[in-house]
Motif scaffolding. Structure first.
Motif, PDB file in Angstrom:
ATOM      1  N   TYR A  78       0.841  -1.198   0.000  1.00 29.43           N
ATOM      2  CA  TYR A  78       0.000   0.000   0.000  1.00 29.43           C
ATOM      3  C   TYR A  78       0.875   1.246   0.000  1.00 29.43           C
ATOM      4  O   TYR A  78       0.666   2.161  -0.796  1.00 29.43           O
ATOM      5  CB  TYR A  78      -0.955   0.011   1.201  1.00 29.43           C
ATOM      6  N   ARG A  79       1.865   1.307   0.884  1.00 28.37           N
ATOM      7  CA  ARG A  79       2.749   2.485   0.940  1.00 28.37           C
ATOM      8  C   ARG A  79       3.481   2.676  -0.383  1.00 28.37           C
ATOM      9  O   ARG A  79       3.611   3.801  -0.870  1.00 28.37           O
ATOM     10  CB  ARG A  79       3.742   2.351   2.096  1.00 28.37           C
ATOM     11  N   LYS A  80       3.953   1.581  -0.958  1.00 36.50           N
ATOM     12  CA  LYS A  80       4.667   1.665  -2.232  1.00 36.50           C
ATOM     13  C   LYS A  80       3.756   2.179  -3.336  1.00 36.50           C
ATOM     14  O   LYS A  80       4.089   3.121  -4.047  1.00 36.50           O
ATOM     15  CB  LYS A  80       5.227   0.295  -2.626  1.00 36.50           C
ATOM     16  N   TYR A  81       2.579   1.561  -3.481  1.00 39.44           N
ATOM     17  CA  TYR A  81       1.659   1.959  -4.543  1.00 39.44           C
ATOM     18  C   TYR A  81       1.103   3.361  -4.311  1.00 39.44           C
ATOM     19  O   TYR A  81       0.895   4.119  -5.257  1.00 39.44           O
ATOM     20  CB  TYR A  81       0.525   0.950  -4.686  1.00 39.44           C
ATOM     21  N   TYR A  82       0.862   3.705  -3.063  1.00 41.41           N
ATOM     22  CA  TYR A  82       0.379   5.047  -2.734  1.00 41.41           C
ATOM     23  C   TYR A  82       1.428   6.076  -3.157  1.00 41.41           C
ATOM     24  O   TYR A  82       1.109   7.071  -3.817  1.00 41.41           O
ATOM     25  CB  TYR A  82       0.094   5.146  -1.227  1.00 41.41           C
ATOM     26  N   THR A  83       2.681   5.821  -2.799  1.00 42.29           N
ATOM     27  CA  THR A  83       3.775   6.725  -3.165  1.00 42.29           C
ATOM     28  C   THR A  83       3.917   6.825  -4.679  1.00 42.29           C
ATOM     29  O   THR A  83       4.119   7.921  -5.217  1.00 42.29           O
ATOM     30  CB  THR A  83       5.096   6.243  -2.533  1.00 42.29           C
ATOM     31  N   ASP A  84       3.779   5.693  -5.355  1.00 39.60           N
ATOM     32  CA  ASP A  84       3.848   5.700  -6.822  1.00 39.60           C
ATOM     33  C   ASP A  84       2.760   6.580  -7.425  1.00 39.60           C
ATOM     34  O   ASP A  84       3.009   7.337  -8.364  1.00 39.60           O
ATOM     35  CB  ASP A  84       3.710   4.276  -7.380  1.00 39.60           C
ATOM     36  N   GLU A  85       1.548   6.487  -6.905  1.00 35.58           N
ATOM     37  CA  GLU A  85       0.436   7.294  -7.410  1.00 35.58           C
ATOM     38  C   GLU A  85       0.667   8.775  -7.155  1.00 35.58           C
ATOM     39  O   GLU A  85       0.380   9.616  -8.004  1.00 35.58           O
ATOM     40  CB  GLU A  85      -0.892   6.845  -6.775  1.00 35.58           C
ATOM     41  N   VAL A  86       1.181   9.098  -5.974  1.00 36.23           N
ATOM     42  CA  VAL A  86       1.474  10.499  -5.637  1.00 36.23           C
ATOM     43  C   VAL A  86       2.507  11.057  -6.614  1.00 36.23           C
ATOM     44  O   VAL A  86       2.344  12.152  -7.149  1.00 36.23           O
ATOM     45  CB  VAL A  86       1.965  10.618  -4.178  1.00 36.23           C
ATOM     46  N   LYS A  87       3.548  10.277  -6.868  1.00 40.45           N
ATOM     47  CA  LYS A  87       4.585  10.719  -7.813  1.00 40.45           C
ATOM     48  C   LYS A  87       4.019  10.883  -9.211  1.00 40.45           C
ATOM     49  O   LYS A  87       4.354  11.828  -9.923  1.00 40.45           O
ATOM     50  CB  LYS A  87       5.738   9.727  -7.825  1.00 40.45           C
ATOM     51  N   LYS A  88       3.164   9.945  -9.613  1.00 37.01           N
ATOM     52  CA  LYS A  88       2.573   9.998 -10.938  1.00 37.01           C
ATOM     53  C   LYS A  88       1.758  11.277 -11.132  1.00 37.01           C
ATOM     54  O   LYS A  88       1.760  11.880 -12.195  1.00 37.01           O
ATOM     55  CB  LYS A  88       1.667   8.784 -11.157  1.00 37.01           C
ATOM     56  N   LEU A  89       1.066  11.703 -10.085  1.00 34.10           N
ATOM     57  CA  LEU A  89       0.245  12.912 -10.160  1.00 34.10           C
ATOM     58  C   LEU A  89       1.051  14.181  -9.914  1.00 34.10           C
ATOM     59  O   LEU A  89       0.534  15.286 -10.067  1.00 34.10           O
ATOM     60  CB  LEU A  89      -0.917  12.817  -9.162  1.00 34.10           C
ATOM     61  N   GLY A  90       2.294  14.017  -9.483  1.00 30.48           N
ATOM     62  CA  GLY A  90       3.128  15.186  -9.231  1.00 30.48           C
ATOM     63  C   GLY A  90       2.711  15.951  -7.988  1.00 30.48           C
ATOM     64  O   GLY A  90       2.927  17.149  -7.890  1.00 30.48           O
ATOM     65  N   ILE A  91       2.135  15.250  -7.043  1.00 35.53           N
ATOM     66  CA  ILE A  91       1.684  15.884  -5.795  1.00 35.53           C
ATOM     67  C   ILE A  91       2.769  15.696  -4.757  1.00 35.53           C
ATOM     68  O   ILE A  91       3.341  14.633  -4.615  1.00 35.53           O
ATOM     69  CB  ILE A  91       0.371  15.235  -5.301  1.00 35.53           C
ATOM     70  N   ASP A  92       3.024  16.733  -4.004  1.00 33.07           N
ATOM     71  CA  ASP A  92       4.037  16.679  -2.960  1.00 33.07           C
ATOM     72  C   ASP A  92       3.358  16.422  -1.627  1.00 33.07           C
ATOM     73  O   ASP A  92       2.796  17.314  -1.023  1.00 33.07           O
ATOM     74  CB  ASP A  92       4.807  18.018  -2.919  1.00 33.07           C
ATOM     75  N   HIS A  93       3.379  15.170  -1.184  1.00 33.41           N
ATOM     76  CA  HIS A  93       2.766  14.800   0.112  1.00 33.41           C
ATOM     77  C   HIS A  93       3.801  14.553   1.135  1.00 33.41           C
ATOM     78  O   HIS A  93       4.816  14.086   0.984  1.00 33.41           O
ATOM     79  CB  HIS A  93       1.923  13.526  -0.044  1.00 33.41           C
TER      80      HIS A  93
END
Length: 93
Positions: A78-93
């Motif tokens: 979950y953490r890996k895929y969540y981080t991947d999605e955030v990067k894909k959208l270019g969002i800085d979380h």
């Protein structure tokens, strides 16, 4: 994460009230407009969060083997895929 409309409005009021107390902050709009914009921004952020969460969960569900939510493996994926999605959208979380 889901937040009730009442809680979101309460948060927006708190944001507007806190900003109004800061000497360096000057409103160019009335406080109600500021509150509404703060609520809209939080709603948008929560919507993005829900989309990212759903995408990460979908990737876990698409695995060949069943991975139980709450397991260590699920949490890691979950953490890996969540981080991947955030990067894909270019969002800085």
């Amino acid at each position: 994460m889901r937040i009730s409309r009442d809680k979101l409005n309460k948060l927006a009021h708190t944001v507007a009230d806190t900003l109004a107390e800061i000497d360096e902050v000057e409103f160019k709009e009335d406080r109600n407009t500021i509150r509404q914009e703060a609520r809209k921004a939080m709603e948008q952020e929560l919507l993005e969060e829900m989309k990212i969460d759903a995408a990460a969960r979908k990737k876990i569900e698409s695995q060949r083997k069943i991975i139980l939510e709450g397991s260590q493996e699920w949490d890691i994926l979950y953490r890996k895929y969540y981080t991947d999605e955030v990067k894909k959208l270019g969002i800085d979380h």
